[in-house]
Design a protein around this motif. Structure first.
Motif, PDB file in Angstrom:
ATOM      1  N   PHE A  41       0.835  -1.194   0.000  1.00  0.00           N
ATOM      2  CA  PHE A  41       0.000   0.000   0.000  1.00  0.00           C
ATOM      3  C   PHE A  41       0.877   1.255   0.000  1.00  0.00           C
ATOM      4  O   PHE A  41       0.590   2.225  -0.707  1.00  0.00           O
ATOM      5  N   GLU A  42       1.931   1.247   0.773  1.00  0.00           N
ATOM      6  CA  GLU A  42       2.834   2.398   0.821  1.00  0.00           C
ATOM      7  C   GLU A  42       3.511   2.621  -0.525  1.00  0.00           C
ATOM      8  O   GLU A  42       3.716   3.768  -0.954  1.00  0.00           O
ATOM      9  N   THR A  43       3.866   1.554  -1.207  1.00  0.00           N
ATOM     10  CA  THR A  43       4.442   1.674  -2.546  1.00  0.00           C
ATOM     11  C   THR A  43       3.457   2.338  -3.496  1.00  0.00           C
ATOM     12  O   THR A  43       3.830   3.179  -4.329  1.00  0.00           O
ATOM     13  N   ALA A  44       2.178   2.001  -3.364  1.00  0.00           N
ATOM     14  CA  ALA A  44       1.147   2.600  -4.207  1.00  0.00           C
ATOM     15  C   ALA A  44       0.973   4.084  -3.892  1.00  0.00           C
ATOM     16  O   ALA A  44       0.753   4.905  -4.804  1.00  0.00           O
ATOM     17  N   LEU A  45       1.057   4.455  -2.620  1.00  0.00           N
ATOM     18  CA  LEU A  45       0.964   5.871  -2.251  1.00  0.00           C
ATOM     19  C   LEU A  45       2.092   6.675  -2.890  1.00  0.00           C
ATOM     20  O   LEU A  45       1.878   7.769  -3.428  1.00  0.00           O
ATOM     21  N   LEU A 109      12.241   9.612   3.504  1.00  0.00           N
ATOM     22  CA  LEU A 109      13.488  10.306   3.796  1.00  0.00           C
ATOM     23  C   LEU A 109      14.254   9.573   4.891  1.00  0.00           C
ATOM     24  O   LEU A 109      13.666   9.123   5.883  1.00  0.00           O
ATOM     25  N   LYS A 110      15.538   9.495   4.735  1.00  0.00           N
ATOM     26  CA  LYS A 110      16.400   8.946   5.783  1.00  0.00           C
ATOM     27  C   LYS A 110      17.081  10.107   6.489  1.00  0.00           C
ATOM     28  O   LYS A 110      17.843  10.860   5.879  1.00  0.00           O
ATOM     29  N   PHE A 124      13.466   6.791   9.296  1.00  0.00           N
ATOM     30  CA  PHE A 124      12.919   6.864   7.956  1.00  0.00           C
ATOM     31  C   PHE A 124      11.544   7.522   8.057  1.00  0.00           C
ATOM     32  O   PHE A 124      10.626   6.974   8.667  1.00  0.00           O
ATOM     33  N   ILE A 125      11.418   8.708   7.475  1.00  0.00           N
ATOM     34  CA  ILE A 125      10.190   9.483   7.528  1.00  0.00           C
ATOM     35  C   ILE A 125       9.358   9.166   6.283  1.00  0.00           C
ATOM     36  O   ILE A 125       9.872   9.187   5.168  1.00  0.00           O
ATOM     37  N   ASP A 126       8.071   8.880   6.469  1.00  0.00           N
ATOM     38  CA  ASP A 126       7.234   8.552   5.313  1.00  0.00           C
ATOM     39  C   ASP A 126       7.150   9.711   4.330  1.00  0.00           C
ATOM     40  O   ASP A 126       7.304   9.519   3.118  1.00  0.00           O
ATOM     41  N   ALA A 127       6.882  10.921   4.839  1.00  0.00           N
ATOM     42  CA  ALA A 127       6.720  12.049   3.920  1.00  0.00           C
ATOM     43  C   ALA A 127       6.830  13.380   4.648  1.00  0.00           C
ATOM     44  O   ALA A 127       6.510  13.487   5.835  1.00  0.00           O
ATOM     45  N   ARG A 135       2.237  22.845   6.053  1.00  0.00           N
ATOM     46  CA  ARG A 135       3.406  21.987   5.975  1.00  0.00           C
ATOM     47  C   ARG A 135       3.551  21.176   7.255  1.00  0.00           C
ATOM     48  O   ARG A 135       3.436  21.700   8.365  1.00  0.00           O
ATOM     49  N   CYS A 136       3.800  19.879   7.094  1.00  0.00           N
ATOM     50  CA  CYS A 136       3.971  19.017   8.252  1.00  0.00           C
ATOM     51  C   CYS A 136       4.693  17.742   7.851  1.00  0.00           C
ATOM     52  O   CYS A 136       4.876  17.442   6.670  1.00  0.00           O
ATOM     53  N   LEU A 137       5.111  17.018   8.853  1.00  0.00           N
ATOM     54  CA  LEU A 137       5.699  15.697   8.669  1.00  0.00           C
ATOM     55  C   LEU A 137       4.562  14.679   8.748  1.00  0.00           C
ATOM     56  O   LEU A 137       3.726  14.760   9.646  1.00  0.00           O
ATOM     57  N   ILE A 138       4.531  13.734   7.803  1.00  0.00           N
ATOM     58  CA  ILE A 138       3.389  12.816   7.678  1.00  0.00           C
ATOM     59  C   ILE A 138       3.838  11.366   7.819  1.00  0.00           C
ATOM     60  O   ILE A 138       4.861  10.966   7.252  1.00  0.00           O
ATOM     61  N   ASP A 139       3.058  10.598   8.557  1.00  0.00           N
ATOM     62  CA  ASP A 139       3.313   9.167   8.698  1.00  0.00           C
ATOM     63  C   ASP A 139       2.055   8.416   8.282  1.00  0.00           C
ATOM     64  O   ASP A 139       0.953   8.721   8.746  1.00  0.00           O
TER      65      ASP A 139
END
Length: 267
Positions: A41-45, A109-110, A124-127, A135-139
């Motif tokens: 699912f994450e790959t699809a996102l 992101l690493k 490892f940050i999702d986005a 603007r924010c950090l997203i998981d």
């Protein structure tokens, strides 16, 4: 040594379990369908933010595991998870609340930070992007039940999000929760982490790493009915000297080689 939030949280939950996984090399087998589903699912996102057909990518990734002997939750199947994942992706695209510019740089992101003594901490940050224009950090999260939202501010106590602020410097954070149920639902949960929380987390990291390096690995039994956290621990067979459980749930790799820092998308 390189450390991560996954390692720190596992050590705090049970130091003995940490030793089994990260030093002795006992790792849980990929037998749960939800675990692999989350990766697909994450790959699809990521494909969606690159301008690709995310539902087609999801089908391609999940198709690989059509005949895999996974453990499914009651009522789940390969087809049901395909249906749920597809509908969640379509709903996410329609709602269009999340924007990720420059996805090559702002997805997965690493981030690293040097600790005392020359050790390194990695996340490892999702986005990193915008949710509802901010603007924010997203998981990303996938689950079969909604995340709790009350009382107000509850999300700001989540240690994973506090960790992400500590390492990234971005205080506005969010969980985007994809709820797999009969009527698909997506939760967009936002929080702002305080500087005090960030400093407290840094001190927790240094203290915990010190305990790890001093070789302190006592067991923390989770058996206290009705909360039986040991029952969900993949290393239970090792603690009980139950070879049948060990063989069913674990594989062994060379000690200290399993530094898998990605936080899994699991139920």
């Amino acid at each position: 040594m390189v450390y991560s939030h996954t390692q720190i949280s596992q050590y705090l939950r049970c130091p003995r379990s940490y030793r089994y996984r990260y030093l002795d090399g006992w790792r849980e087998k990929d037998t749960r369908a939800a675990m692999v589903f989350g990766r697909c699912f994450e790959t699809a996102l990521a494909a969606y933010f690159r301008g690709e057909d995310c539902t087609a990518v999801f089908f391609k990734e999940w198709e690989v595991f059509r005949d895999s002997p996974f453990e499914y939750r009651k009522g789940d199947s390969w087809d049901r998870l395909l249906h749920q994942g597809t509908h969640l992706l379509e709903k996410f695209v329609r709602e269009d609340r999340v924007r990720i510019t420059h996805p090559q740089q702002n997805l997965q992101l690493k981030l690293t930070r040097t600790l005392q003594g020359g050790n390194e901490f990695v996340s490892f940050i999702d986005a990193i992007g915008e949710l509802d224009g901010k603007r924010c950090l997203i998981d990303w999260k996938t689950t079969t039940s909604r995340y709790g939202e009350d009382p107000a501010g509850l999300l700001s106590l989540d240690p994973q999000l506090i960790c992400y602020f500590w390492i990234s410097g971005i205080s506005d954070v969010a969980f985007v929760v994809f709820v797999r149920k009969q009527v698909p639902e997506i939760q967009y949960l936002k929080a702002t982490i305080s500087e005090e929380q960030r400093q407290d987390f840094g001190r927790l990291i240094e203290t915990t790493v010190g305990q790890m390096e001093s070789g302190q690995f006592p067991s923390h039994s989770g058996i206290r009915f009705p909360q039986n956290s040991c029952l969900s621990c993949p290393h239970l067979g090792l603690c009980l000297n139950n070879q049948k459980l060990v063989e069913a749930n674990l594989i062994r790799r060379p000690g200290a080689s399993d530094l898998d820092w990605l936080d899994e998308l699991v139920d």
